[in-house]
Design a protein around this motif. Structure first.
Motif, PDB file in Angstrom:
ATOM      1  N   GLY A   1       6.317   4.764   3.982  1.00 37.42           N
ATOM      2  CA  GLY A   1       5.012   5.075   4.576  1.00 37.42           C
ATOM      3  C   GLY A   1       4.023   5.582   3.545  1.00 37.42           C
ATOM      4  N   GLY A   2       4.521   6.395   2.601  1.00 39.19           N
ATOM      5  CA  GLY A   2       3.641   6.893   1.543  1.00 39.19           C
ATOM      6  C   GLY A   2       3.102   5.768   0.677  1.00 39.19           C
ATOM      7  N   ILE A   3       3.964   4.779   0.381  1.00 39.48           N
ATOM      8  CA  ILE A   3       3.507   3.631  -0.420  1.00 39.48           C
ATOM      9  C   ILE A   3       2.420   2.860   0.329  1.00 39.48           C
ATOM     10  CG2 ILE A   3       4.224   1.391  -1.326  1.00 39.48           C
ATOM     11  CD1 ILE A   3       5.141   3.634  -3.066  1.00 39.48           C
ATOM     12  N   VAL A   4       2.635   2.645   1.618  1.00 40.56           N
ATOM     13  CA  VAL A   4       1.629   1.911   2.405  1.00 40.56           C
ATOM     14  C   VAL A   4       0.314   2.670   2.448  1.00 40.56           C
ATOM     15  CG1 VAL A   4       1.068   1.072   4.716  1.00 40.56           C
ATOM     16  CG2 VAL A   4       3.367   0.712   3.777  1.00 40.56           C
ATOM     17  N   ILE A   5       0.404   3.991   2.638  1.00 41.54           N
ATOM     18  CA  ILE A   5      -0.817   4.807   2.677  1.00 41.54           C
ATOM     19  C   ILE A   5      -1.541   4.757   1.346  1.00 41.54           C
ATOM     20  CG2 ILE A   5      -1.667   7.182   2.867  1.00 41.54           C
ATOM     21  CD1 ILE A   5       0.543   7.660   4.940  1.00 41.54           C
ATOM     22  N   ALA A   6      -0.784   4.821   0.236  1.00 42.62           N
ATOM     23  CA  ALA A   6      -1.405   4.759  -1.086  1.00 42.62           C
ATOM     24  C   ALA A   6      -2.096   3.416  -1.303  1.00 42.62           C
ATOM     25  CB  ALA A   6      -0.345   4.997  -2.156  1.00 42.62           C
ATOM     26  N   PHE A   7      -1.424   2.341  -0.880  1.00 36.19           N
ATOM     27  CA  PHE A   7      -2.046   1.024  -1.003  1.00 36.19           C
ATOM     28  C   PHE A   7      -3.322   0.951  -0.162  1.00 36.19           C
ATOM     29  CE2 PHE A   7       0.687  -2.403  -2.982  1.00 36.19           C
ATOM     30  CZ  PHE A   7       1.452  -1.521  -3.727  1.00 36.19           C
ATOM     31  N   GLN A   8      -3.260   1.492   1.044  1.00 33.55           N
ATOM     32  CA  GLN A   8      -4.410   1.433   1.936  1.00 33.55           C
ATOM     33  C   GLN A   8      -5.584   2.237   1.382  1.00 33.55           C
ATOM     34  OE1 GLN A   8      -4.567  -0.450   4.652  1.00 33.55           O
ATOM     35  NE2 GLN A   8      -6.677   0.165   5.154  1.00 33.55           N
ATOM     36  N   ALA A   9      -5.236   3.407   0.774  1.00 29.45           N
ATOM     37  CA  ALA A   9      -6.295   4.241   0.214  1.00 29.45           C
ATOM     38  C   ALA A   9      -6.927   3.582  -1.001  1.00 29.45           C
ATOM     39  CB  ALA A   9      -5.747   5.617  -0.151  1.00 29.45           C
ATOM     40  N   ALA A  10      -6.117   2.920  -1.823  1.00 33.42           N
ATOM     41  CA  ALA A  10      -6.646   2.288  -3.032  1.00 33.42           C
ATOM     42  C   ALA A  10      -7.373   0.987  -2.733  1.00 33.42           C
ATOM     43  CB  ALA A  10      -5.505   2.038  -4.024  1.00 33.42           C
ATOM     44  N   ASP A  11      -6.893   0.243  -1.724  1.00 35.38           N
ATOM     45  CA  ASP A  11      -7.483  -1.063  -1.422  1.00 35.38           C
ATOM     46  C   ASP A  11      -7.251  -1.372   0.051  1.00 35.38           C
ATOM     47  OD1 ASP A  11      -8.476  -3.605  -1.328  1.00 35.38           O
ATOM     48  OD2 ASP A  11      -6.900  -4.506  -2.601  1.00 35.38           O
TER      49      ASP A  11
ATOM     50  N   ARG B   1      -3.485  -9.571   0.292  1.00 36.23           N
ATOM     51  CA  ARG B   1      -3.115 -10.070  -1.035  1.00 36.23           C
ATOM     52  C   ARG B   1      -1.589 -10.208  -1.138  1.00 36.23           C
ATOM     53  NH1 ARG B   1      -3.633  -7.057  -4.935  1.00 36.23           N
ATOM     54  NH2 ARG B   1      -4.130  -5.024  -3.987  1.00 36.23           N
ATOM     55  N   THR B   2      -1.175 -11.370  -1.623  1.00 35.08           N
ATOM     56  CA  THR B   2       0.260 -11.678  -1.678  1.00 35.08           C
ATOM     57  C   THR B   2       1.008 -10.717  -2.591  1.00 35.08           C
ATOM     58  OG1 THR B   2      -0.237 -14.011  -1.306  1.00 35.08           O
ATOM     59  CG2 THR B   2       1.946 -13.469  -2.196  1.00 35.08           C
ATOM     60  N   GLU B   3       0.450 -10.376  -3.720  1.00 33.55           N
ATOM     61  CA  GLU B   3       1.145  -9.517  -4.679  1.00 33.55           C
ATOM     62  C   GLU B   3       1.393  -8.128  -4.088  1.00 33.55           C
ATOM     63  OE1 GLU B   3      -1.043  -9.386  -8.281  1.00 33.55           O
ATOM     64  OE2 GLU B   3      -0.635 -11.473  -8.822  1.00 33.55           O
ATOM     65  N   ALA B   4       0.370  -7.586  -3.394  1.00 29.82           N
ATOM     66  CA  ALA B   4       0.522  -6.252  -2.820  1.00 29.82           C
ATOM     67  C   ALA B   4       1.571  -6.248  -1.704  1.00 29.82           C
ATOM     68  CB  ALA B   4      -0.819  -5.758  -2.287  1.00 29.82           C
ATOM     69  N   VAL B   5       1.526  -7.275  -0.850  1.00 33.21           N
ATOM     70  CA  VAL B   5       2.527  -7.355   0.223  1.00 33.21           C
ATOM     71  C   VAL B   5       3.935  -7.526  -0.364  1.00 33.21           C
ATOM     72  CG1 VAL B   5       3.297  -8.738   2.187  1.00 33.21           C
ATOM     73  CG2 VAL B   5       0.860  -8.255   1.883  1.00 33.21           C
ATOM     74  N   ALA B   6       4.041  -8.345  -1.417  1.00 36.76           N
ATOM     75  CA  ALA B   6       5.347  -8.534  -2.069  1.00 36.76           C
ATOM     76  C   ALA B   6       5.867  -7.235  -2.656  1.00 36.76           C
ATOM     77  CB  ALA B   6       5.241  -9.599  -3.153  1.00 36.76           C
ATOM     78  N   ASP B   7       4.932  -6.429  -3.239  1.00 36.90           N
ATOM     79  CA  ASP B   7       5.350  -5.136  -3.782  1.00 36.90           C
ATOM     80  C   ASP B   7       5.923  -4.232  -2.689  1.00 36.90           C
ATOM     81  OD1 ASP B   7       4.644  -5.859  -6.310  1.00 36.90           O
ATOM     82  OD2 ASP B   7       2.696  -4.821  -6.290  1.00 36.90           O
ATOM     83  N   VAL B   8       5.262  -4.191  -1.537  1.00 41.71           N
ATOM     84  CA  VAL B   8       5.741  -3.343  -0.435  1.00 41.71           C
ATOM     85  C   VAL B   8       7.089  -3.849   0.088  1.00 41.71           C
ATOM     86  CG1 VAL B   8       5.258  -2.558   1.909  1.00 41.71           C
ATOM     87  CG2 VAL B   8       3.426  -2.619   0.205  1.00 41.71           C
ATOM     88  N   LEU B   9       7.205  -5.165   0.230  1.00 41.27           N
ATOM     89  CA  LEU B   9       8.467  -5.730   0.703  1.00 41.27           C
ATOM     90  C   LEU B   9       9.596  -5.466  -0.283  1.00 41.27           C
ATOM     91  CD1 LEU B   9       7.314  -9.166   2.187  1.00 41.27           C
ATOM     92  CD2 LEU B   9       8.024  -7.103   3.433  1.00 41.27           C
ATOM     93  N   MET B  10       9.325  -5.606  -1.561  1.00 38.09           N
ATOM     94  CA  MET B  10      10.360  -5.341  -2.557  1.00 38.09           C
ATOM     95  C   MET B  10      10.773  -3.874  -2.541  1.00 38.09           C
ATOM     96  SD  MET B  10      11.255  -8.140  -3.917  1.00 38.09           S
ATOM     97  CE  MET B  10      12.223  -7.480  -5.261  1.00 38.09           C
ATOM     98  N   PHE B  11       9.789  -2.996  -2.322  1.00 33.72           N
ATOM     99  CA  PHE B  11      10.123  -1.578  -2.229  1.00 33.72           C
ATOM    100  C   PHE B  11      11.003  -1.310  -1.008  1.00 33.72           C
ATOM    101  CE2 PHE B  11       9.412   2.861  -1.052  1.00 33.72           C
ATOM    102  CZ  PHE B  11       9.659   3.489  -2.258  1.00 33.72           C
ATOM    103  N   ALA B  12      10.660  -1.968   0.112  1.00 31.38           N
ATOM    104  CA  ALA B  12      11.466  -1.801   1.320  1.00 31.38           C
ATOM    105  C   ALA B  12      12.893  -2.295   1.100  1.00 31.38           C
ATOM    106  CB  ALA B  12      10.816  -2.545   2.482  1.00 31.38           C
ATOM    107  N   ILE B  13      13.018  -3.443   0.428  1.00 31.37           N
ATOM    108  CA  ILE B  13      14.361  -3.960   0.115  1.00 31.37           C
ATOM    109  C   ILE B  13      15.101  -2.989  -0.806  1.00 31.37           C
ATOM    110  CG2 ILE B  13      15.608  -5.810  -1.050  1.00 31.37           C
ATOM    111  CD1 ILE B  13      13.405  -7.717  -0.086  1.00 31.37           C
ATOM    112  N   GLY B  14      14.360  -2.423  -1.757  1.00 29.67           N
ATOM    113  CA  GLY B  14      14.976  -1.435  -2.652  1.00 29.67           C
ATOM    114  C   GLY B  14      15.497  -0.221  -1.890  1.00 29.67           C
TER     115      GLY B  14
END
Length: 394
Positions: A128-138, A144-157
């Protein structure tokens, strides 16, 4: 399926986290940050970035040295909070953006300290913190595919981190069970050794009583006879002394046989021959008669020796206590069991007055799966019946 509880040792401490996981992540973040700084791919502040990673590594080292088997709940929770602060410092100073992977250490470490439920909850908060940070920054990051991929990869991690922690806890739990099983096996082995030693002491005690006791009784009786006839009939006295000498020789041979048995060098035992020898060397009073038939090969050596000791004890008791003039030994070796009967015409004894010899005989027979029956009454003689199973029926 319920989630497994965190592993606890007998002193209440949780399981220890896997140390190499954090080390690998620190190294990956350090290399990525250095590369990004060198290539100008982001605005990396080298001092807080390096200091934060060093502090994280030092915190891990301190925790492992202070609690080698895993941190207790309270200090472990405080260390998780400190670790979160240091991760945020490193993430703020890292221009590459890879340092957010360090957040995976929080649910991973929480699994060992607080258990699976807290680990999943902390992982969800990190996501949730990662999503909030992404939302606050952009605000348009989700387009954007790269940003969604980053969140998905973090979730998989996160999923992999929790799964790895679960596997590590289970592995440590299994290892603890194996160590506990080994400890119990060592304890059982010690108990078996003690029981074996006790059984061997009991066997030696029975051998001494049944073997040496028999011959010493014969020697005593023969020497008394020799003393009684010394002045009246020298030939009888000399014969009694010779028989006593022979009994002493037999006692010595049995001692040597017991020593050979202890050295696993025992010779084959022949029950019929031993009974014939017993009758031959028992003297004329009481007269011992043997009747035997059957195949000894169906029976173990221990079973045959147990029957011989029963016969020996019966003859000894007849000579020592009953005043019998005749003892009959009848042996039948059948297909599934052997039956030995020792009957004398002595004075007998009342029920409940068995001595240690009969008790030892019964114990010896029970060790080979056999049994002993005693029939006697004052003035009616004594009849001992020993039964042992064959090797196939045992």
């Amino acid at each position: 399926m319920p989630l497994p509880r965190p592993l606890r040792r007998s002193d209440g401490l949780p399981a220890a986290p896997v140390p190499w996981v954090s080390t690998v992540l620190y190294a990956a973040v350090a290399v990525a940050g250095a590369y990004a700084g060198a290539r100008g791919l982001g605005d990396t502040d080298a001092v807080p970035f390096a200091a934060g990673l060093a502090a994280l590594a030092a915190l891990d080292r301190f925790e492992r040295r202070r609690w080698p088997a895993g941190s207790p709940a309270l200090p472990g929770t405080l260390l998780l909070a400190v670790r979160l602060g240091l991760v945020l410092v490193v993430a703020a100073a890292d221009g590459s953006g890879l340092s957010r992977v360090l957040l995976l250490l929080l649910p991973f470490g929480a699994y060992f300290v607080l258990g699976p439920v807290a680990s999943v909850a902390i992982g969800a908060l990190c996501l949730g913190g990662i999503v909030i940070a992404f939302q606050a920054a952009d605000p348009g990051w989700h387009g954007r595919t790269e940003a969604v991929a980053d969140v998905l990869m973090f979730a998989i991690g996160l999923v992999l981190a929790v799964a790895m922690a679960s596997a590590a806890v289970e592995e440590q739990r299994q290892r603890a069970r194996v160590e506990s099983s080994h400890a119990r096996l060592r304890a059982y082995a010690d108990q078996v050794a003690d029981l074996s030693a006790a059984a061997e002491r009991g066997r030696l005690a029975r051998d001494i009583h049944d073997g040496l006791g028999h011959h010493l009784t014969a020697i005593s009786v023969l020497l008394e006879k020799a003393e009684a006839y010394r002045d009246r009939d020298g030939a009888v006295a000399d014969a009694a002394v010779a028989d006593a000498r022979h009994s002493a020789q037999r006692a010595l041979e049995e001692v040597r046989a017991s020593v050979r048995t202890l050295r696993a060098d025992a010779e084959p035992f022949r029950l019929t021959a031993a009974l014939d020898e017993l009758a031959l060397r028992s003297g004329r009073v009481p007269a011992v008669v043997v009747e035997a038939g059957g195949d000894e090969r169906r029976f173990t050596r221990d079973a045959l020796v147990a029957l011989f000791r029963a016969a020996q004890e019966g003859v000894t008791n007849a000579r020592r206590h009953s005043g019998a003039e005749r003892v009959e030994i009848r042996l039948r070796l059948g297909e599934d069991r052997a039956r030995l009967v020792v009957a004398d015409d002595g004075r007998g004894f009342a029920a409940g007055t068995e001595g240690s010899g009969l008790t030892g005989m019964r114990e010896r027979l029970e060790l080979v799966g056999g049994s002993l029956a005693v029939e006697s009454a004052p003035g009616a003689g004594t009849r001992l019946t020993a039964v042992v199973p064959s090797a196939a029926a045992a």
